[in-house]
Design a protein around this motif. Structure first.
Motif, mmCIF file in Angstrom:
data_model
loop_
_atom_site.group_PDB
_atom_site.id
_atom_site.type_symbol
_atom_site.label_atom_id
_atom_site.label_comp_id
_atom_site.label_asym_id
_atom_site.label_seq_id
_atom_site.Cartn_x
_atom_site.Cartn_y
_atom_site.Cartn_z
ATOM 1 N N PHE A 53 26.672 -41.889 26.450
ATOM 2 C CA PHE A 53 26.327 -41.483 27.814
ATOM 3 C C PHE A 53 25.312 -42.481 28.361
ATOM 4 O O PHE A 53 24.596 -43.138 27.606
ATOM 5 C CB PHE A 53 25.698 -40.084 27.830
ATOM 6 C CG PHE A 53 26.643 -38.963 27.522
ATOM 7 C CD1 PHE A 53 27.123 -38.149 28.536
ATOM 8 C CD2 PHE A 53 27.053 -38.706 26.215
ATOM 9 C CE1 PHE A 53 27.989 -37.093 28.254
ATOM 10 C CE2 PHE A 53 27.921 -37.669 25.926
ATOM 11 C CZ PHE A 53 28.393 -36.863 26.946
ATOM 12 N N GLY A 54 25.227 -42.555 29.681
ATOM 13 C CA GLY A 54 24.211 -43.406 30.296
ATOM 14 C C GLY A 54 24.672 -44.004 31.600
ATOM 15 O O GLY A 54 25.782 -43.731 32.076
ATOM 16 N N PRO A 55 23.829 -44.844 32.219
ATOM 17 C CA PRO A 55 24.227 -45.533 33.441
ATOM 18 C C PRO A 55 25.314 -46.573 33.137
ATOM 19 O O PRO A 55 25.612 -46.847 31.964
ATOM 20 C CB PRO A 55 22.930 -46.203 33.901
ATOM 21 C CG PRO A 55 22.128 -46.370 32.647
ATOM 22 C CD PRO A 55 22.470 -45.187 31.786
ATOM 23 N N ALA A 56 25.875 -47.146 34.189
ATOM 24 C CA ALA A 56 27.020 -48.052 34.014
ATOM 25 C C ALA A 56 26.702 -49.257 33.148
ATOM 26 O O ALA A 56 27.572 -49.761 32.425
ATOM 27 C CB ALA A 56 27.518 -48.517 35.386
ATOM 28 N N PRO B 4 30.255 -41.056 30.512
ATOM 29 C CA PRO B 4 29.594 -40.186 31.492
ATOM 30 C C PRO B 4 28.115 -40.542 31.650
ATOM 31 O O PRO B 4 27.517 -41.181 30.771
ATOM 32 C CB PRO B 4 29.746 -38.779 30.888
ATOM 33 C CG PRO B 4 30.771 -38.917 29.805
ATOM 34 C CD PRO B 4 30.654 -40.317 29.307
ATOM 35 N N PRO B 5 27.470 -40.103 32.744
ATOM 36 C CA PRO B 5 26.024 -40.301 32.910
ATOM 37 C C PRO B 5 25.239 -39.341 32.029
ATOM 38 O O PRO B 5 25.770 -38.332 31.552
ATOM 39 C CB PRO B 5 25.802 -39.978 34.391
ATOM 40 C CG PRO B 5 26.873 -38.984 34.708
ATOM 41 C CD PRO B 5 28.076 -39.415 33.894
ATOM 42 N N ARG C 159 33.658 -38.539 32.175
ATOM 43 C CA ARG C 159 33.739 -39.972 32.476
ATOM 44 C C ARG C 159 34.106 -40.218 33.934
ATOM 45 O O ARG C 159 33.632 -41.181 34.535
ATOM 46 C CB ARG C 159 34.773 -40.640 31.563
ATOM 47 C CG ARG C 159 34.349 -40.717 30.115
ATOM 48 C CD ARG C 159 35.495 -41.191 29.235
ATOM 49 N NE ARG C 159 35.885 -42.565 29.554
ATOM 50 C CZ ARG C 159 36.875 -43.217 28.933
ATOM 51 N NH1 ARG C 159 37.551 -42.612 27.968
ATOM 52 N NH2 ARG C 159 37.172 -44.437 29.271
ATOM 53 N N ASN C 160 34.983 -39.401 34.466
ATOM 54 C CA ASN C 160 35.345 -39.502 35.882
ATOM 55 C C ASN C 160 35.729 -40.938 36.270
ATOM 56 O O ASN C 160 35.292 -41.469 37.303
ATOM 57 C CB ASN C 160 34.188 -38.995 36.751
ATOM 58 C CG ASN C 160 34.613 -38.704 38.179
ATOM 59 O OD1 ASN C 160 35.777 -38.408 38.430
ATOM 60 N ND2 ASN C 160 33.667 -38.799 39.101
ATOM 61 N N ARG D 246 29.904 -50.773 21.696
ATOM 62 C CA ARG D 246 31.286 -50.712 22.184
ATOM 63 C C ARG D 246 31.449 -49.749 23.355
ATOM 64 O O ARG D 246 32.352 -49.925 24.194
ATOM 65 C CB ARG D 246 32.211 -50.326 21.027
ATOM 66 C CG ARG D 246 33.672 -50.216 21.402
ATOM 67 C CD ARG D 246 34.567 -50.313 20.193
ATOM 68 N NE ARG D 246 35.896 -49.781 20.449
ATOM 69 C CZ ARG D 246 36.967 -50.045 19.708
ATOM 70 N NH1 ARG D 246 36.866 -50.859 18.678
ATOM 71 N NH2 ARG D 246 38.127 -49.500 19.991
ATOM 72 N N GLY D 247 30.599 -48.725 23.406
ATOM 73 C CA GLY D 247 30.680 -47.769 24.496
ATOM 74 C C GLY D 247 31.880 -46.849 24.424
ATOM 75 O O GLY D 247 32.360 -46.380 25.453
ATOM 76 N N GLY D 248 32.346 -46.571 23.217
ATOM 77 C CA GLY D 248 33.489 -45.694 23.043
ATOM 78 C C GLY D 248 33.159 -44.508 22.164
ATOM 79 O O GLY D 248 32.117 -44.469 21.498
#
Length: 200
Positions: free
Chosen positions: A170-173, A70-71, A64-65, A144-146
């Motif tokens: 995972f994916g772009p922002a 993460p991408p 995730r950085n 949700r992106g979690g």
């Protein structure tokens, strides 16, 4: 069995999962004669309880950085080697109505008796309660992106007596474009058995 149209049912269950309200899922399982699942958002390695899922939990957190997820480029087979055979990678359709399976691990294919690469999550067991639950979980993760962890005891028709899944976005922002899923199961039948079919 629930007579509610599947698209409505999946959407309702996914919305409740996104909100962290698990009662509708519990009632859905109980209505289908199975024990309600364990459902945990943002699980720790202690929650997942297995070496490979714990590894994936930490892998995702490091990737995730500082971002929400993460991408896609972080999904590297070399880095994922300790869990590779028990992974699947899903790509959400634009409307999140289904998820295309881009990668299906060799261990999972052995357990299921078939390779599901290139198929969709809805193809796993069409019309069953577990297909609806899986679709709802993946949709909730995309919305949700979690990270989401579930553990459930399947019906007697399943190849396994217990299945644990860790779903990681995972994916772009701006949106989730891949979901990496680690699966651990306790087999009920010998590996490599004939294809499992749903009990009718």
């Amino acid at each position: 069995m629930n007579s509610e149209p599947e698209a409505n049912l999946v959407g309702r269950l996914a919305d409740s999962l996104v909100d962290g309200v698990f009662d509708p899922v519990d009632r859905f399982f109980e209505a289908n004669g199975v024990v309600a699942p364990v459902v945990i958002w943002e699980p720790t390695s202690a929650d997942t309880g297995t070496t490979s899922l714990g590894f994936l939990t930490e892998f995702w957190r490091r990737g995730r950085n500082g971002h929400a997820w993460p991408p896609e480029s972080a999904i590297d087979p070399v880095d994922l080697r300790p869990a590779l055979g028990s992974l699947l990678v899903c790509e959400p359709l634009e409307d999140l109505s289904d998820f295309r399976i881009r990668l299906y691990g060799s261990r999972l294919a052995l357990d299921m008796g078939r390779d599901l690469t290139g198929s969709h999550v809805s193809d796993i067991d069409p019309g069953s309660y577990i297909s609806s639950f899986y679709l709802a979980c993946y949709r909730a993760v995309a919305l949700r992106g979690g990270a989401l962890f579930t553990r459930h005891t399947p019906s007697q028709a399943s190849f396994a007596s217990e299945i644990s899944r860790l779903m990681l976005p995972f994916g772009p922002a701006e949106r989730v474009t891949r979901i990496l899923v680690g699966v651990e199961s306790v087999p009920r039948r010998p590996l490599g058995r004939p294809n499992w079919t749903r009990q009718r």
